[in-house]
Write a protein that holds these residues in place. Structure first.
Motif, PDB file in Angstrom:
ATOM      1  N   VAL A 161      38.651  45.707  47.204  1.00 43.63           N
ATOM      2  CA  VAL A 161      39.899  46.748  46.419  1.00 43.63           C
ATOM      3  C   VAL A 161      41.235  45.679  45.313  1.00 43.63           C
ATOM      4  O   VAL A 161      40.769  46.574  44.533  1.00 43.63           O
ATOM      5  CB  VAL A 161      40.435  47.574  47.744  1.00 43.63           C
ATOM      6  CG1 VAL A 161      41.594  48.702  47.254  1.00 43.63           C
ATOM      7  CG2 VAL A 161      40.225  48.466  48.807  1.00 43.63           C
ATOM      8  N   LEU A 162      41.458  44.953  46.174  1.00 43.05           N
ATOM      9  CA  LEU A 162      42.222  44.251  44.963  1.00 43.05           C
ATOM     10  C   LEU A 162      41.676  44.153  43.946  1.00 43.05           C
ATOM     11  O   LEU A 162      42.506  43.938  42.640  1.00 43.05           O
ATOM     12  CB  LEU A 162      42.898  43.334  45.074  1.00 43.05           C
ATOM     13  CG  LEU A 162      44.017  43.439  46.920  1.00 43.05           C
ATOM     14  CD1 LEU A 162      44.875  42.344  47.582  1.00 43.05           C
ATOM     15  CD2 LEU A 162      44.919  44.238  46.208  1.00 43.05           C
ATOM     16  N   ALA A 163      40.417  43.125  44.332  1.00 45.20           N
ATOM     17  CA  ALA A 163      39.770  42.519  42.414  1.00 45.20           C
ATOM     18  C   ALA A 163      39.094  43.327  42.318  1.00 45.20           C
ATOM     19  O   ALA A 163      39.721  43.909  40.737  1.00 45.20           O
ATOM     20  CB  ALA A 163      38.430  41.794  43.327  1.00 45.20           C
ATOM     21  N   MET A 164      39.146  44.652  42.308  1.00 40.77           N
ATOM     22  CA  MET A 164      38.460  45.903  41.440  1.00 40.77           C
ATOM     23  C   MET A 164      39.984  47.046  41.008  1.00 40.77           C
ATOM     24  O   MET A 164      39.948  46.706  39.797  1.00 40.77           O
ATOM     25  CB  MET A 164      37.631  47.036  42.591  1.00 40.77           C
ATOM     26  CG  MET A 164      36.350  46.353  43.122  1.00 40.77           C
ATOM     27  SD  MET A 164      35.327  47.996  43.410  1.00 40.77           S
ATOM     28  CE  MET A 164      35.156  48.508  42.597  1.00 40.77           C
ATOM     29  N   ALA A 165      40.778  47.067  41.567  1.00 46.07           N
ATOM     30  CA  ALA A 165      42.074  47.562  41.117  1.00 46.07           C
ATOM     31  C   ALA A 165      42.802  46.497  39.889  1.00 46.07           C
ATOM     32  O   ALA A 165      42.929  47.302  38.808  1.00 46.07           O
ATOM     33  CB  ALA A 165      43.336  47.203  41.956  1.00 46.07           C
ATOM     34  N   GLU A 166      42.496  45.088  39.977  1.00 47.59           N
ATOM     35  CA  GLU A 166      43.247  44.165  38.922  1.00 47.59           C
ATOM     36  C   GLU A 166      42.168  44.729  37.709  1.00 47.59           C
ATOM     37  O   GLU A 166      42.873  44.597  36.316  1.00 47.59           O
ATOM     38  CB  GLU A 166      43.371  42.853  39.591  1.00 47.59           C
ATOM     39  CG  GLU A 166      43.411  42.026  37.897  1.00 47.59           C
ATOM     40  CD  GLU A 166      43.795  40.573  38.950  1.00 47.59           C
ATOM     41  OE1 GLU A 166      44.199  39.667  38.690  1.00 47.59           O
ATOM     42  OE2 GLU A 166      42.489  40.157  39.351  1.00 47.59           O
ATOM     43  N   ARG A 167      40.856  44.153  37.349  1.00 46.11           N
ATOM     44  CA  ARG A 167      39.374  44.842  36.664  1.00 46.11           C
ATOM     45  C   ARG A 167      39.901  45.475  35.870  1.00 46.11           C
ATOM     46  O   ARG A 167      39.353  45.751  34.907  1.00 46.11           O
ATOM     47  CB  ARG A 167      38.611  44.307  37.084  1.00 46.11           C
ATOM     48  CG  ARG A 167      38.275  42.898  37.924  1.00 46.11           C
ATOM     49  CD  ARG A 167      37.777  41.857  38.390  1.00 46.11           C
ATOM     50  NE  ARG A 167      38.236  40.651  39.268  1.00 46.11           N
ATOM     51  CZ  ARG A 167      37.136  40.485  39.911  1.00 46.11           C
ATOM     52  NH1 ARG A 167      35.341  40.709  39.886  1.00 46.11           N
ATOM     53  NH2 ARG A 167      37.191  39.341  40.463  1.00 46.11           N
ATOM     54  N   GLU A 168      40.343  46.759  36.841  1.00 41.88           N
ATOM     55  CA  GLU A 168      40.401  48.506  35.769  1.00 41.88           C
ATOM     56  C   GLU A 168      41.570  48.908  35.707  1.00 41.88           C
ATOM     57  O   GLU A 168      41.896  49.726  35.092  1.00 41.88           O
ATOM     58  CB  GLU A 168      39.801  49.053  37.191  1.00 41.88           C
ATOM     59  CG  GLU A 168      38.561  49.499  37.209  1.00 41.88           C
ATOM     60  CD  GLU A 168      37.620  50.305  38.017  1.00 41.88           C
ATOM     61  OE1 GLU A 168      38.787  51.212  38.021  1.00 41.88           O
ATOM     62  OE2 GLU A 168      37.037  49.819  39.396  1.00 41.88           O
ATOM     63  N   GLY A 169      42.662  47.433  35.841  1.00 40.09           N
ATOM     64  CA  GLY A 169      43.685  48.099  35.167  1.00 40.09           C
ATOM     65  C   GLY A 169      44.879  48.368  36.344  1.00 40.09           C
ATOM     66  O   GLY A 169      45.854  49.787  35.751  1.00 40.09           O
ATOM     67  N   MET A 170      44.448  48.673  37.715  1.00 37.01           N
ATOM     68  CA  MET A 170      45.847  49.894  38.096  1.00 37.01           C
ATOM     69  C   MET A 170      46.749  48.630  38.779  1.00 37.01           C
ATOM     70  O   MET A 170      47.264  49.055  39.273  1.00 37.01           O
ATOM     71  CB  MET A 170      44.800  50.217  39.077  1.00 37.01           C
ATOM     72  CG  MET A 170      43.556  51.213  38.890  1.00 37.01           C
ATOM     73  SD  MET A 170      42.161  51.934  40.606  1.00 37.01           S
ATOM     74  CE  MET A 170      43.726  52.694  40.950  1.00 37.01           C
ATOM     75  N   LEU A 171      46.433  47.392  38.653  1.00 34.77           N
ATOM     76  CA  LEU A 171      47.841  46.209  39.019  1.00 34.77           C
ATOM     77  C   LEU A 171      47.729  45.720  37.931  1.00 34.77           C
ATOM     78  O   LEU A 171      47.228  45.024  37.592  1.00 34.77           O
ATOM     79  CB  LEU A 171      46.561  45.654  40.375  1.00 34.77           C
ATOM     80  CG  LEU A 171      46.798  45.410  41.574  1.00 34.77           C
ATOM     81  CD1 LEU A 171      45.903  44.666  42.363  1.00 34.77           C
ATOM     82  CD2 LEU A 171      48.187  46.225  42.144  1.00 34.77           C
ATOM     83  N   ASN A 172      49.604  45.633  38.555  1.00 33.94           N
ATOM     84  CA  ASN A 172      50.185  45.146  37.132  1.00 33.94           C
ATOM     85  C   ASN A 172      50.995  43.703  37.679  1.00 33.94           C
ATOM     86  O   ASN A 172      51.012  43.880  39.298  1.00 33.94           O
ATOM     87  CB  ASN A 172      51.685  46.293  36.009  1.00 33.94           C
ATOM     88  CG  ASN A 172      50.186  47.236  35.965  1.00 33.94           C
ATOM     89  OD1 ASN A 172      49.341  47.217  35.217  1.00 33.94           O
ATOM     90  ND2 ASN A 172      50.445  48.917  36.117  1.00 33.94           N
ATOM     91  N   ASN A 173      51.406  43.205  36.488  1.00 35.61           N
ATOM     92  CA  ASN A 173      52.180  42.254  36.683  1.00 35.61           C
ATOM     93  C   ASN A 173      53.528  42.765  37.555  1.00 35.61           C
ATOM     94  O   ASN A 173      53.920  42.946  37.192  1.00 35.61           O
ATOM     95  CB  ASN A 173      52.917  41.094  35.850  1.00 35.61           C
ATOM     96  CG  ASN A 173      53.282  40.455  36.281  1.00 35.61           C
ATOM     97  OD1 ASN A 173      53.082  39.082  37.738  1.00 35.61           O
ATOM     98  ND2 ASN A 173      54.611  40.282  35.451  1.00 35.61           N
ATOM     99  N   GLY A 174      54.387  42.622  38.769  1.00 36.51           N
ATOM    100  CA  GLY A 174      55.466  43.298  39.234  1.00 36.51           C
ATOM    101  C   GLY A 174      55.082  43.777  40.381  1.00 36.51           C
ATOM    102  O   GLY A 174      56.502  43.925  41.277  1.00 36.51           O
ATOM    103  N   ASP A 175      54.382  44.803  40.175  1.00 41.12           N
ATOM    104  CA  ASP A 175      53.785  45.773  41.570  1.00 41.12           C
ATOM    105  C   ASP A 175      53.678  45.207  42.938  1.00 41.12           C
ATOM    106  O   ASP A 175      53.262  44.049  43.221  1.00 41.12           O
ATOM    107  CB  ASP A 175      52.421  45.731  40.584  1.00 41.12           C
ATOM    108  CG  ASP A 175      52.379  46.961  39.627  1.00 41.12           C
ATOM    109  OD1 ASP A 175      52.779  47.170  39.475  1.00 41.12           O
ATOM    110  OD2 ASP A 175      51.315  47.456  39.563  1.00 41.12           O
ATOM    111  N   VAL A 176      54.405  46.431  43.602  1.00 39.10           N
ATOM    112  CA  VAL A 176      54.644  45.836  44.744  1.00 39.10           C
ATOM    113  C   VAL A 176      52.975  46.866  45.126  1.00 39.10           C
ATOM    114  O   VAL A 176      52.624  47.662  45.543  1.00 39.10           O
ATOM    115  CB  VAL A 176      55.597  46.933  45.546  1.00 39.10           C
ATOM    116  CG1 VAL A 176      56.270  46.798  47.301  1.00 39.10           C
ATOM    117  CG2 VAL A 176      57.303  45.749  44.957  1.00 39.10           C
ATOM    118  N   VAL A 177      52.554  45.670  46.484  1.00 41.00           N
ATOM    119  CA  VAL A 177      50.907  45.703  46.852  1.00 41.00           C
ATOM    120  C   VAL A 177      51.447  46.118  48.853  1.00 41.00           C
ATOM    121  O   VAL A 177      52.032  44.613  49.112  1.00 41.00           O
ATOM    122  CB  VAL A 177      49.635  44.547  46.335  1.00 41.00           C
ATOM    123  CG1 VAL A 177      48.934  45.442  47.049  1.00 41.00           C
ATOM    124  CG2 VAL A 177      50.237  44.600  45.086  1.00 41.00           C
TER     125      VAL A 177
END
Length: 359
Positions: A323-339
């Protein structure tokens, strides 16, 4: 020397088998029998008088899929015959190292975990170690935590790095349920194969791990196991994945939302954050409704999310890194986001982590 720097994720790699198994792989006559069993079971699904709110939410979500013999599963990835699970682990590890910009000789700690290792009475992590050319000094372990392996690995690695016993760690998760599923059973359609890997190390101030919570329930042991049915893993016969104690397996399911709310709240308290501060939620993909139900119940109203169940089914401890990998590659995770993450595994254990994304 101990480390005073925050510790976080430097890179994630994923490797899913090329073969996709869709629902039409199972014979129509068999699926028809599943439908009859599901309908009969659903007629007896009733909330007990002392049911919790979490149990009610789980039963409602299950009822939405009562007419579907596949319970929301659409497709899953399956390893080719004769492929060692370590092949998938090695491929995911190489991608993780590349994305992290970390060389093999920088890894001081290797932790692996899979559902069914290729061999017993040996350390399967050593195969990954050798293929990657990791240094001899690298502490190399296999961690058996079922579907909760990722969370346990992160916590162990964080402690090692904080204590100055390692600077960078490679954490590897894999699932090869296809090797041990009884394909006459409906739950054989709910699982898939794959591997993921995460590089952990020091990150800049304000990033990395902020909170963590781990829980164990000894009363639900042996709900889901892999053994000869009615025996152990070393008795004569085929080892299959099954519910040795169906009442415990059902207890795991009934409590899954309550457990998520408890662990997420505890991890957020540890991080001194409120639920509405969460930007992204990465949830174990045990069922197609699990993320939706637990996110709402835990009050993560502002969090973005992503589901992989319909793509890869339940891939054990690979689920959350995927989930984390796909979200990062699809631009859903940004620097500084609280996960916030949540997952659990047979035994049973369940965990939640809070981290600020980025390096």
């Amino acid at each position: 020397m101990t480390s005073s720097s925050p510790i976080g994720i430097l890179g994630i790699g994923v490797h899913l088998p090329a073969d996709i198994r869709s629902n039409d792989w199972w014979a129509e006559e068999l699926v028809a029998r599943w439908s009859s069993r599901v309908a009969a079971r659903h007629r007896h699904d009733r909330l007990p008088a002392d049911a919790t709110e979490g149990q009610r939410l789980v039963l409602e979500a299950m009822a939405e899929l009562a007419s579907d013999p596949f319970r929301g599963a659409v497709e899953r990835r399956v390893m080719a015959d004769g492929t060692p699970i370590t092949d998938l682990e090695i491929a995911a590890s190489r991608e993780a190292l590349d994305r992290a910009g970390v060389a093999a000789e920088e890894i001081d700690l290797l932790l692996t975990g899979t559902v069914v290792p290729d061999h017993l009475t040996t350390n399967p992590a050593c195969t990954v170690h050798a293929a990657l050319g990791l240094p001899r000094r690298c502490l190399t372990l296999s961690v058996d935590s079922a579907c909760n392996g990722f969370h346990h690995q992160v916590t162990l690695a964080e402690a090692m790095i904080a204590a100055g016993q390692a600077r960078k760690a490679l954490l590897v998760q894999s699932s090869n349920f296809s090797r041990i599923l009884p394909y006459s059973e409906p739950y054989s359609a709910w699982f898939g194969d794959g591997a993921s890997a995460v590089v952990l190390g020091e990150v800049s101030a304000g990033h990395g791990l902020l909170g963590r919570a781990h829980r164990t329930d000894r009363e639900l042991q042996y709900g889901l196991v892999s053994s000869v049915v009615g025996g152990t893993a070393f008795d004569e016969g085929r080892i299959v994945f099954h519910a040795e104690r169906p009442e415990c397996a059902r207890g795991m399911l009934d409590s899954i939302a309550d457990n998520a709310k408890d662990a997420i709240a505890a991890a957020l308290r540890d991080a001194d954050l409120l639920p509405e501060a969460v930007d992204f939620y990465a949830c174990h993909q045990g069922f197609p409704w699990l993320r939706r139900v637990t996110q709402r119940f835990a009050g993560l109203t502002n969090a973005r999310s992503l589901d992989t169940f319909r793509l890869a089914a339940n891939a054990a401890s690979v689920n959350v890194p995927l989930v984390l990998a796909m979200a990062e590659r699809e631009g859903m995770l940004n620097n500084g986001d609280v996960v916030v993450t949540y997952g659990g595994g047979s035994g049973i254990t369940w965990s939640s982590l809070v981290l600020r994304w980025g390096r």
